[in-house]
Design a protein around this motif. Structure first.
Motif, PDB file in Angstrom:
ATOM      1  N   VAL A   1      -5.848   2.719  -1.528  1.00  0.00           N
ATOM      2  CA  VAL A   1      -4.861   2.127  -0.605  1.00  0.00           C
ATOM      3  C   VAL A   1      -5.122   2.443   0.822  1.00  0.00           C
ATOM      4  CG1 VAL A   1      -3.188   1.679  -2.391  1.00  0.00           C
ATOM      5  CG2 VAL A   1      -3.040   3.921  -0.958  1.00  0.00           C
ATOM      6  N   MET A   2      -5.797   3.469   1.034  1.00  0.00           N
ATOM      7  CA  MET A   2      -6.128   3.756   2.662  1.00  0.00           C
ATOM      8  C   MET A   2      -7.351   2.913   3.061  1.00  0.00           C
ATOM      9  SD  MET A   2      -5.245   7.346   4.186  1.00  0.00           S
ATOM     10  CE  MET A   2      -3.344   7.482   4.570  1.00  0.00           C
ATOM     11  N   GLY A   3      -8.092   2.153   2.433  1.00  0.00           N
ATOM     12  CA  GLY A   3      -9.003   1.318   2.868  1.00  0.00           C
ATOM     13  C   GLY A   3     -10.482   1.785   2.414  1.00  0.00           C
TER      14      GLY A   3
ATOM     15  N   VAL B   1      -4.992   6.965  -3.589  1.00  0.00           N
ATOM     16  CA  VAL B   1      -4.498   7.068  -2.228  1.00  0.00           C
ATOM     17  C   VAL B   1      -5.807   6.640  -1.350  1.00  0.00           C
ATOM     18  CG1 VAL B   1      -3.904   8.778  -0.481  1.00  0.00           C
ATOM     19  CG2 VAL B   1      -2.577   8.858  -2.609  1.00  0.00           C
ATOM     20  N   GLY B   2      -6.844   7.149  -2.068  1.00  0.00           N
ATOM     21  CA  GLY B   2      -8.116   6.620  -1.146  1.00  0.00           C
ATOM     22  C   GLY B   2      -8.223   5.081  -1.275  1.00  0.00           C
TER      23      GLY B   2
ATOM     24  N   THR C   1     -10.736   8.271   7.597  1.00  0.00           N
ATOM     25  CA  THR C   1      -9.283   8.596   7.189  1.00  0.00           C
ATOM     26  C   THR C   1      -9.221   8.528   5.719  1.00  0.00           C
ATOM     27  OG1 THR C   1      -8.616   7.832   9.231  1.00  0.00           O
ATOM     28  CG2 THR C   1      -7.198   8.304   7.795  1.00  0.00           C
ATOM     29  N   TRP C   2      -9.806   7.346   5.267  1.00  0.00           N
ATOM     30  CA  TRP C   2      -9.462   7.092   3.379  1.00  0.00           C
ATOM     31  C   TRP C   2     -10.263   8.204   2.840  1.00  0.00           C
ATOM     32  CZ3 TRP C   2     -13.297   7.344   0.076  1.00  0.00           C
ATOM     33  CH2 TRP C   2     -14.676   7.056   0.428  1.00  0.00           C
ATOM     34  N   ALA C   3     -11.008   8.952   3.117  1.00  0.00           N
ATOM     35  CA  ALA C   3     -11.656  10.178   2.580  1.00  0.00           C
ATOM     36  C   ALA C   3     -10.763  11.542   2.842  1.00  0.00           C
ATOM     37  CB  ALA C   3     -12.952  10.363   2.672  1.00  0.00           C
TER      38      ALA C   3
ATOM     39  N   ARG D   1       0.781  -1.187  -0.014  1.00  0.00           N
ATOM     40  CA  ARG D   1       0.040   0.014  -0.104  1.00  0.00           C
ATOM     41  C   ARG D   1       0.839   1.167  -0.054  1.00  0.00           C
ATOM     42  NH1 ARG D   1      -5.517  -1.029   1.905  1.00  0.00           N
ATOM     43  NH2 ARG D   1      -5.530  -3.048   2.166  1.00  0.00           N
TER      44      ARG D   1
ATOM     45  N   ILE E   1       0.963  10.452   5.781  1.00  0.00           N
ATOM     46  CA  ILE E   1       0.397   9.580   4.950  1.00  0.00           C
ATOM     47  C   ILE E   1       0.981   8.195   4.844  1.00  0.00           C
ATOM     48  CG2 ILE E   1      -0.703   9.323   2.768  1.00  0.00           C
ATOM     49  CD1 ILE E   1      -0.746  12.233   2.613  1.00  0.00           C
ATOM     50  N   LEU E   2       2.133   8.028   4.930  1.00  0.00           N
ATOM     51  CA  LEU E   2       3.166   6.916   4.512  1.00  0.00           C
ATOM     52  C   LEU E   2       2.749   5.999   6.035  1.00  0.00           C
ATOM     53  CD1 LEU E   2       6.250   7.847   2.713  1.00  0.00           C
ATOM     54  CD2 LEU E   2       4.077   6.594   1.903  1.00  0.00           C
TER      55      LEU E   2
ATOM     56  N   ALA F   1      -7.587   0.653   8.532  1.00  0.00           N
ATOM     57  CA  ALA F   1      -8.315   1.762   8.630  1.00  0.00           C
ATOM     58  C   ALA F   1      -9.765   1.397   9.234  1.00  0.00           C
ATOM     59  CB  ALA F   1      -8.755   2.256   7.105  1.00  0.00           C
ATOM     60  N   LYS F   2      -9.960   0.006   9.217  1.00  0.00           N
ATOM     61  CA  LYS F   2     -11.238  -0.528   9.631  1.00  0.00           C
ATOM     62  C   LYS F   2     -11.440  -0.395  11.255  1.00  0.00           C
ATOM     63  CE  LYS F   2     -12.516  -2.331   5.833  1.00  0.00           C
ATOM     64  NZ  LYS F   2     -12.132  -1.372   4.901  1.00  0.00           N
TER      65      LYS F   2
ATOM     66  N   ALA G   1       0.979   4.030  -2.802  1.00  0.00           N
ATOM     67  CA  ALA G   1       0.895   5.644  -2.481  1.00  0.00           C
ATOM     68  C   ALA G   1       2.009   6.294  -3.077  1.00  0.00           C
ATOM     69  CB  ALA G   1       0.789   5.636  -1.066  1.00  0.00           C
TER      70      ALA G   1
ATOM     71  N   LEU H   1       0.363   6.311   8.265  1.00  0.00           N
ATOM     72  CA  LEU H   1      -1.149   5.834   8.494  1.00  0.00           C
ATOM     73  C   LEU H   1      -1.558   4.661   7.579  1.00  0.00           C
ATOM     74  CD1 LEU H   1      -3.289   9.379   8.180  1.00  0.00           C
ATOM     75  CD2 LEU H   1      -3.206   7.609  10.007  1.00  0.00           C
ATOM     76  N   LEU H   2      -0.669   4.573   6.473  1.00  0.00           N
ATOM     77  CA  LEU H   2      -1.128   3.475   5.633  1.00  0.00           C
ATOM     78  C   LEU H   2      -0.504   2.152   6.290  1.00  0.00           C
ATOM     79  CD1 LEU H   2       0.137   4.771   2.204  1.00  0.00           C
ATOM     80  CD2 LEU H   2      -2.175   3.889   2.734  1.00  0.00           C
TER      81      LEU H   2
ATOM     82  N   PRO I   1      -6.307  11.735   1.321  1.00  0.00           N
ATOM     83  CA  PRO I   1      -6.230  11.932  -0.202  1.00  0.00           C
ATOM     84  C   PRO I   1      -6.248  13.217  -0.245  1.00  0.00           C
ATOM     85  CG  PRO I   1      -7.483   9.972   0.244  1.00  0.00           C
ATOM     86  CD  PRO I   1      -7.300  10.312   1.591  1.00  0.00           C
TER      87      PRO I   1
END
Lengths: 146, 505
Positions: free
Chosen positions: A107-109, A104-105, B390-392, A73, B221-222, B229-230, A77, B224-225, B395
């Motif tokens: 890969v962020m899940g 990015v959205g 976070t996913w929204a 991921r 961001i890196l 996210a769940k 990114a 957080l990846l 980015p």
């Protein structure tokens, strides 16, 4: 072996610091300033070599790198970031940004269709906000489309 | 009473329509950034700097906007601490200890109100302290010569890592990397290009703003990846937002004590808001934990750290404005913006640009009032926005950083540099190496070298000028004392953890 990451980082910084220190000796001037441009880099470079060498010999701290499922991921990114810098001027701001946000959205899940929708809204949306409303010039269509 | 007339003039600067608008926007954005887990004050301010730049606001307006964001983050961090048990930003960690238990017991409205009022008290006391002490410090610093400034910078680098825990070698190495990067570009004194690798983009040096946006925002961001996210918990449901005023009044002493402790922690170099809230909590716990209620939802355990982190945030502005040496990560970022706008903070700032200093101070008084309103009656808005996934969020934040940096110079090279710094920042954070010393080194490196060379020109090459004045000698003594203390603490911690491992194994 414990502290391998710290050792590697220390070794890399040591190599850079050594090159930096050596290179500083080529900056010589013959008149004017008493100290010249080469002394300050020495003052920085030599302690830097000592500090990084000591981290190689006596590393501290454990690092947990992410597992494979997370690493890809990050790689995607990062590829999106680098790709964005390469194609932004060709594709124009809205399209390139929409792709960036969508990738990015995902890969962020986020669910793929939602991430794509987010990009489709915010790519042109940010362009409109910055270019039209706030007066920061951004290309709408890139060189690729004339 | 000179201060009052200066502040009066400041209000004239602050009360223009543009500045009021920026102030309100900053307060709102700041509270939101603070409340969203993952985006703290450093990141928030770092993302916004390129934008203020691109829009071409003057330095005073830019500083008002970003300081409002900074103060807003300190208010907002507590919201997610209390409702989610996740600190919205680092200084809000201590607020989870008693804030979340209070919310679980159905006292969420009270906890939010107490922490909101505590933030107001802490921040207001800090701004009063700023109005009184910053000019005094600036007047004292007028007597600093080039050699003294060199010593002051050395002290700043030695102390920026703080006393707590981390290996001091890593902190110093980070500062050295920053200083190294600061020498890239054309040497302003001799005109020799250094370390440019014949790339003309580097002739102007590395823009601190681009480096720090990459270091903080991209690396975030890196980072957080790495997390899934769940697994975000649900926020505690709040049925009624009206707090009971009778619940707030008993915490008044905790707020005042927390403000005092936090303010002192903020002024000291290398401490910042996180240490401020930590010390305020520990102090209050020792003082009033008679019945062992701390950690189980004691209102004073919410009031003290919140007052502490806000007071520390304000206090940290004092060394930044009056000496040009920031005491924390966010103030380092603010310094980067000022330097990029050709404003050199330091003692002369108070004489040359009183409008900027006092306009800022007046705005901070106003910001506190605006933030109190945003954070008490309008808190519902933030709790709803806080749940943005976070996913929204990330980015879009990433896209905004790219636009902002591109907007400064329309240069693709700057974007590449930002991504490079993002990767560097990620690696350093993984290795537990603080990024703040690097930023500070990059920011102050040029000045540090100039002062050293100026001192050496004055003495015609005699190094003893560096320890010729009582000011520089006392600064070096402080530096050595501080380094000795942090090395001692690091060795002690190392031994302790070794002993623990032995007993466990």
């Amino acid at each position: 072996m414990s502290g391998l990451s710290v050792r590697l980082f220390g070794a890399a910084v040591f190599a850079i610091a050594a090159l930096y220190t050596l290179q500083s000796q080529t900056y010589q001037i013959t008149f004017g300033d008493v100290l010249g441009p080469s002394v300050f880099p020495l003052i920085v470079g030599i302690p830097m070599m000592i500090l990084s060498a000591s981290l190689v010999i006596f590393p501290t701290g454990e690092v947990e790198w992410p597992g494979k499922d997370r690493l890809w991921r990050q790689a995607v990114a990062l590829a999106a970031f680098v790709g964005y810098t390469m194609v932004m001027e060709e594709l124009g701001f809205p399209i390139a940004t929409a792709i960036l946000i969508a990738v990015v959205g995902i890969v962020m899940g986020g669910a793929p269709w939602r991430a794509i929708a987010l990009g489709a809204v915010f790519g042109p949306g940010l362009w409109a906000l910055f270019d039209q409303v706030l007066g920061l010039p951004l290309d709408f269509l890139g060189t690729l489309f004339g | 009473m000179e201060v009052l007339s200066l502040i009066g003039n400041g209000f004239l600067v602050a009360l223009t329509p543009l500045n009021i608008g920026l102030l309100l926007m900053g307060c709102f954005v700041g509270t939101l950034l603070g409340a969203l887990p993952g985006l703290g004050p450093v990141n928030g301010v770092a993302v916004l700097i390129p934008l203020t730049f691109a829009f071409g606001f003057d330095p005073t307006s830019s500083l008002i906007l970003l300081c409002a964001v900074y103060f807003g983050c300190m208010y907002g961090g507590r919201i997610s601490s209390i409702l989610l048990n996740i600190p919205g930003d680092e200084p809000a960690i201590m607020t989870t200890l008693d804030g979340y238990p209070m919310a679980v017991q159905g006292q969420a409205a009270n906890a939010l109100a107490i922490s909101g009022v505590a933030s107001f008290v802490g921040a207001t006391i800090a701004v009063i302290g700023l109005s009184l002490f910053a000019p005094v410090l600036a007047r004292a610093a007028i007597h600093f010569g080039p050699a003294d400034y060199f010593a002051l910078y050395i002290l700043a680098f030695a102390t920026i890592g703080g006393i707590a825990g981390v290996d001091p070698r890593k902190t110093l190495l980070s500062a050295a990397i920053g200083l190294m990067l600061a020498t890239v570009g054309i040497d302003p004194i001799s005109g020799v290009p250094r370390y440019t690798m014949d790339n003309f983009h580097l002739y102007d040096g590395i823009q601190p703003i681009i480096a720090l946006v990459g270091l903080f925002a991209i690396s975030e961001i890196l980072l957080l990846l790495e997390k899934s996210a769940k697994d975000r918990p649900k926020a505690i449901k709040v049925d009624r937002w009206m707090p009971q005023w009778s619940a707030i009044w008993p915490t008044r002493w905790a707020m005042l004590r927390g403000s005092g402790v936090g303010f002192v922690a903020g002024v000291l170099p290398g401490a910042g808001a996180s240490l401020g809230s930590f010390m305020a909590y520990v102090f209050e716990k020792q003082k009033s934990n008679g019945k062992g209620t701390f950690g189980k939802g004691d209102p004073r355990g919410v009031a003290a750290p919140e007052a502490g982190n806000n007071a520390a945030a304000g206090g940290a502005l004092i060394p930044m404005l009056s000496l040009g040496v920031p005491g924390s990560g966010t103030t380092a970022v603010l310094l980067a913006m000022l330097i990029s706008l050709n404003v050199q903070p330091g003692p002369l700032l108070f004489e040359r640009q009183p409008d900027l200093v006092w306009g800022l101070v007046a705005s901070l008084y106003l910001a506190n009032i605006a933030l109190l309103v945003l954070n008490l009656p309008m808190i519902g808005i933030f709790t709803r926005l806080m749940m943005t996934p976070t996913w929204a969020l990330m980015p879009v934040v990433a896209a905004i950083t790219f636009v902002g940096v591109y907007g400064i110079s329309n240069s693709i090279f700057d974007l590449e540099l930002m991504v490079f710094f993002g990767v560097l920042g990620y690696i350093m954070r993984k290795l537990d190496i603080s990024l703040v010393p690097l930023v500070l080194g990059l920011l102050l490196g040029g000045d540090m070298e100039r002062n050293l060379r100026r001192a050496m020109s004055i003495s015609d090459g005699d190094w003893s000028i560096l320890i010729a004045s009582p000011i520089s000698i006392s600064l070096y003594v402080l530096t050595i004392g501080f380094l000795a203390l942090s090395v001692w603490l690091a060795v002690r911690d190392h031994k302790q953890s070794k002993a623990e491992r032995l007993t466990e194994g």
